[in-house]
Design a protein around this motif. Structure first.
Motif, PDB file in Angstrom:
ATOM      1  N   TYR A   1       0.844  -1.194   0.000  1.00 31.58           N
ATOM      2  CA  TYR A   1       0.000   0.000   0.000  1.00 31.58           C
ATOM      3  C   TYR A   1       0.880   1.244   0.000  1.00 31.58           C
ATOM      4  O   TYR A   1       1.967   1.249   0.602  1.00 31.58           O
ATOM      5  N   ASP A   2       0.380   2.312  -0.631  1.00 36.04           N
ATOM      6  CA  ASP A   2       1.056   3.601  -0.564  1.00 36.04           C
ATOM      7  C   ASP A   2       0.301   4.545   0.372  1.00 36.04           C
ATOM      8  O   ASP A   2       0.221   5.750   0.151  1.00 36.04           O
ATOM      9  N   ARG A   3      -0.248   3.988   1.412  1.00 29.22           N
ATOM     10  CA  ARG A   3      -1.022   4.733   2.397  1.00 29.22           C
ATOM     11  C   ARG A   3      -0.986   3.977   3.719  1.00 29.22           C
ATOM     12  O   ARG A   3      -0.344   2.927   3.827  1.00 29.22           O
ATOM     13  N   ILE A   4      -1.685   4.519   4.704  1.00 29.42           N
ATOM     14  CA  ILE A   4      -1.817   3.859   5.999  1.00 29.42           C
ATOM     15  C   ILE A   4      -2.949   2.837   5.931  1.00 29.42           C
ATOM     16  O   ILE A   4      -4.013   3.115   5.373  1.00 29.42           O
ATOM     17  N   VAL A   5      -2.712   1.654   6.456  1.00 30.08           N
ATOM     18  CA  VAL A   5      -3.771   0.650   6.581  1.00 30.08           C
ATOM     19  C   VAL A   5      -4.464   0.902   7.916  1.00 30.08           C
ATOM     20  O   VAL A   5      -3.844   0.798   8.983  1.00 30.08           O
ATOM     21  N   VAL A   6      -5.737   1.258   7.881  1.00 28.97           N
ATOM     22  CA  VAL A   6      -6.448   1.706   9.079  1.00 28.97           C
ATOM     23  C   VAL A   6      -6.901   0.505   9.916  1.00 28.97           C
ATOM     24  O   VAL A   6      -6.932  -0.631   9.433  1.00 28.97           O
TER      25      VAL A   6
END
Length: 711
Positions: free
Chosen positions: A463-468
């Motif tokens: 992922y290129d984001r935070i995994v919530v």
């Protein structure tokens, strides 16, 4: 003669002065001017107050450009000392004289004063200034101590200085809030886990900070930059409507009206790269849902088992050799200096040494690695970014785990999650550029690839984001599979059937199934009948030898499982412990749920080994016995092997205190599921006198809401 006459005249003058001072003191008046101390015979005046002992409300005594701005009329405080200067054993009583002044209209100086009551000089002295103090004006103040011998020097005299402040009661205007990432225009913007930037702009020159709060999040403040603005970043934890409330705060601490900024958050974007690794047996590459297909080395075999309870149908097995790897030949994480996460399902065949699940090349090194390493004498899961490493959890040979490493660019920290739960201590990390190829099953070193994985890997994601948090839970969740349900409504030939056609429970002596086939009139005073707890019947046990059991184990007690039953006791004062449900081995029970009359409690008891006298873990819930009245209680045991924890629910409730315990000594039981008895030192015992109904068994962990829905 002349000298003697002069000396006598001087003595007469001194006597006259002392008499005058005594008269003044007797009249209760102290005459003093700044810099002058009046002293009486036999006493000394107080010492000069120190500016370090003075405060304007909670601000130190300062003047000039450092003077505080206050949003309300302040209270002035001081420590004052008698002649002894506050030394222990030399305490005395003094009064405090406060004075404040400022330039009024037309440049005319205005002053206000007060004198406190007499107090021990160990006490704080204070003065609440009057409401007539002007705003937007520099106010100065000072204080001195007074006793019956005279007055001290003012605190403003050398080496001291006056204290100053400015009273500011004007609140700043509401700020302007903007964001190009999450605009306030009623449109849905991706999304959960994607960091967005928000800009606050002040509408007044004296704003020093912004107080802001996202709905459902704790409040924060942001300092103002020289241009009167501030920028903050925010990672939405879930999709939906979000409201940001912002207030400007001036140097006096005044906060103006709120600006409410509403934006709509969409679902988090899909992984930038994903390989399920569920490709056909014999395939030489792994198909990519996003990104580039991954070439497989000769040491990779597709068609390996998948973790039960997940959507995966198969995984890839890596043999730990130089040919056991997969790579797309390109990076999966394009910018390792920004938020990113990588993870997947893994089952190690070996946990010795350092073994890599996922990594990305950075020259002759690696930008990050996810896998396992040795922490002291035991293996641990590991996530490394740059030179920082987070370790935690306990990898076990042959056990599935969902492992995910995450770099949070907002906090500059690396974090590690195992089975949806954070493990280890997050570590401050300085990322390195990782423009090389993404690797599955190996990591780059100065002399080539190394730290190879041996075991299974499935569903790899980047992922290129935070995994919530909700995503973490969903990724790591393994749905429980029902292993058995016994309604206990009937028992033809002494066998109570399993509703799905599985193994029945066999009724022993002293056990019977009660059915209410011919109920009497409930309004008839002679109608005295038992009622089934659930369905059309239930299992009755006599407390002497009554029991029912399966021939073989129903759940693997060394893994994750959930077992639940409804139970009602016949007696209101049982003579000894009575077990409702258990499963164990030759000498002990891997678990049992019993009623203990000594503590008037339902207990979950777990033996640490199948050995006589083995240590036990006990979770206890206080409850009165039923006395064969009512619907009884639903008792539920949950063992979460991924977390090495056991939980005990009574009527669907797990109390925070004593409802869960760490348990890392689970063992595989060999005996069948028992209803109404347990293993004791003398063989079978702790027979239940009561009824059991609606028994459920699951492989895996039921959620709390699922447990509460059991009948």
């Amino acid at each position: 003669m002349t000298g003697r006459t002069g000396q006598g005249r001087a003595r007469r003058v001194r006597r006259a002065r002392r008499a005058a001072v005594a008269a003044v003191l007797a009249a209760g008046t102290v005459l003093a001017t700044p810099g002058t101390v009046l002293a009486a015979a036999g006493g000394l005046p107080p010492t000069q107050p120190r500016t370090a002992d003075l405060a304007t409300e909670y601000s130190a005594c300062v003047s000039g450009g450092e003077r505080p701005y206050v949003g309300s009329v302040p209270r002035l405080t001081a420590r004052l000392y008698g002649p002894g200067g506050g030394q222990p054993g030399e305490e005395s009583k003094v009064r405090g004289e406060f004075e404040a002044w400022w330039q009024g209209e037309g440049g005319v100086e205005e002053r206000v004063t007060t004198t406190t009551s007499t107090l021990l000089d160990t006490a704080p002295f204070s003065w609440q200034l009057p409401d007539t103090i002007p705003d937007e004006t520099v106010v100065s103040w000072r204080v001195r101590a007074v006793n019956d011998a005279g007055a001290s020097a003012w605190s403003s005299e050398a080496p001291g200085a006056p204290c100053e402040f400015v009273y500011d009661r004007t609140h700043p205007d509401a700020p302007v809030v903007t964001s190009s990432d999450y605009p306030d225009d009623n449109t849905w913007t991706p999304g959960a886990g994607v960091r967005g930037t928000f800009r606050f702009a002040a509408r007044a020159e004296d704003v020093v900070a912004f107080a802001y709060e996202f709905m459902g999040e704790p409040p924060h403040t942001a300092d103002v930059r020289p241009d009167g603005s501030a920028e903050i970043s925010f990672v939405p934890k879930k999709s939906g409507r979000q409201v940001l409330a912002v207030q400007a705060q001036d140097r006096a601490g005044n906060r103006g009206p709120r600006t409410s900024y509403t934006f709509l958050i969409g679902e988090g974007p899909a992984p930038v790269a994903r390989w399920k690794l569920a490709d056909a047996t014999g395939a030489r590459s792994a198909a990519a849902e996003n990104g580039t297909a991954a070439r497989a080395g000769a040491g990779v075999a597709f068609g390996a088992p998948a973790p039960s309870g997940t959507p995966l149908t198969s995984t890839a097995s890596l043999d730990g050799s130089g040919h056991g790897f997969l790579t797309p030949g390109t990076p999966a994480v394009v910018d390792t200096a920004k938020d990113f996460a990588v993870g997947g399902w893994v089952r190690p065949a070996r946990v010795d040494g350092t073994r890599t699940v996922l990594s990305q090349d950075a020259g002759t090194g690696r930008a990050f690695t996810l896998g396992l390493t040795q922490a002291g004498s035991a293996p641990a899961w590991s996530f490394a970014v740059g030179g920082a490493r987070v370790t935690g959890g306990l990898p076990e040979t042959g056990d599935w785990a969902y492992v995910l490493g995450q770099y949070d660019a907002g906090t500059g920290t690396a974090r590690l999650y195992v089975n949806g739960r954070a493990v280890g201590e997050e570590a401050a990390a300085v990322p390195v550029a990782g423009e090389g190829a993404f690797q599955i099953g190996r990591a780059r070193g100065a002399l080539g690839y190394r730290d190879r994985w041996q075991g299974e890997i499935g569903d790899v994601r980047a992922y290129d984001r935070i995994v919530v948090p909700e995503e973490l839970t969903a990724l790591a969740t393994r749905a429980a599979r029902r292993a058995g349900h016994w309604a206990l409504d009937t028992a033809p030939d002494g066998l109570a059937p399993e509703t799905g056609g599985g193994a029945p429970v066999k009724l022993g002596a002293g056990a019977s199934v009660y059915r209410l086939d011919h109920p009497c009139d409930v309004f008839d005073p002679d109608c005295v009948q038992d009622w089934p707890l659930e369905g059309d019947g239930h299992l009755r046990l006599d407390g002497v030898s009554g029991h029912a059991a399966t021939d073989a184990p129903v759940v693997d007690t060394s893994g994750s499982f959930t077992v639940s039953a409804r139970v009602r006791l016949t007696d209101d004062a049982p003579a000894g412990p009575m077990t409702a449900i258990s499963q164990g081995g030759e000498h002990g029970d891997a678990f049992k749920v019993r009623f203990d009359p000594e503590n008037s409690s339902w207990d979950l008891v777990l033996a640490h080994a199948d050995e006589p006298g083995a240590p036990e873990t006990v979770l206890r819930r206080i409850e009165w016995p039923d006395g064969d009245i009512g619907a009884g209680h639903r008792v539920t045991v949950v063992h979460d092997a991924s977390r090495n924890q056991v939980s005990f629910y009574l009527d669907g409730v797990k109390y925070a205190e004593g409802g869960t315990a760490d348990f890392d000594t689970a063992w595989r039981s060999t005996g069948g599921l028992q209803l109404g008895r347990a293993r004791t030192a003398d063989g079978w015992g702790e027979h239940l006198k009561g009824v059991v109904d609606s028994v459920y068994a699951y492989e895996g962990v039921l959620s709390e809401s699922e447990i509460q829905r059991l009948p």
